[in-house]
Design an enzyme around this catalytic site. Sequence first.
Site, PDB file in Angstrom:
ATOM      1  CB  CYS A  15      17.886  19.718  17.725  1.00  0.00           C
ATOM      2  SG  CYS A  15      16.780  20.770  16.818  1.00  0.00           S
ATOM      3  NE  ARG A  21      21.073  21.831  18.046  1.00  0.00           N
ATOM      4  CZ  ARG A  21      21.060  21.394  19.304  1.00  0.00           C
ATOM      5  NH1 ARG A  21      22.072  20.788  19.929  1.00  0.00           N
ATOM      6  NH2 ARG A  21      20.154  21.503  20.043  1.00  0.00           N
ATOM      7  CG  ASP A 148      20.829  25.420  19.354  1.00  0.00           C
ATOM      8  OD1 ASP A 148      20.714  25.718  18.152  1.00  0.00           O
ATOM      9  OD2 ASP A 148      19.838  25.276  19.967  1.00  0.00           O
TER      10      ASP A 148
END
Length: 179
Positions: A15, A21, A148
């Site tokens: 990420c 994440r 996100d």
Amino acid sequence: MSADSKNQKKVLFVCLGNICRSTMAEIVLRGLVHSRGILDDFQIDSAGTSSYHIGDTPDPRTVQSCNQNMGRAISEESLKHFKSIPLHRARQFTDEDFSKFDYIFAMDESNLSNIKKVLKHSTTKDNHIATIKRLGEYHTHKKINVEDPYYGDMSNFNICFNHVHDCLVNFLKEIESLN
């Protein structure tokens, strides 16, 4: 079942900062494979495309969401295995990752684009073995970006957890069908 490192499935989640994440995906996959008794068959890691958070621990909301949601996703014994979640330290994605991992999963299109830029200039691209794709391609209902949750609240982290969990259950089904 135990696998030597040569036969392990090597999975990397990527990420932006490696504190939300990708860390969550690493935790969830570890939990799922531990619960199935196949943790030794996997090498699992995570990284970020940016250098913002190198060395940082996971966002506290990532830890909280995993602690709240993992109990319904994995066995109690596997849950005990994850008391070390806060010990994770963020790292940046590198071109060496292309030759170290079988699967590199980006959380969204921007992460995927950044990974492909690194690959384009990689000194190891000739040794590139990884399948590179968005994790959200494994979602049950439709291909998604794993959004996100960083600028959101706990509900955003819980939504992220649910998406990640769904995708990884389907990824494991695919892996199992190949064996």
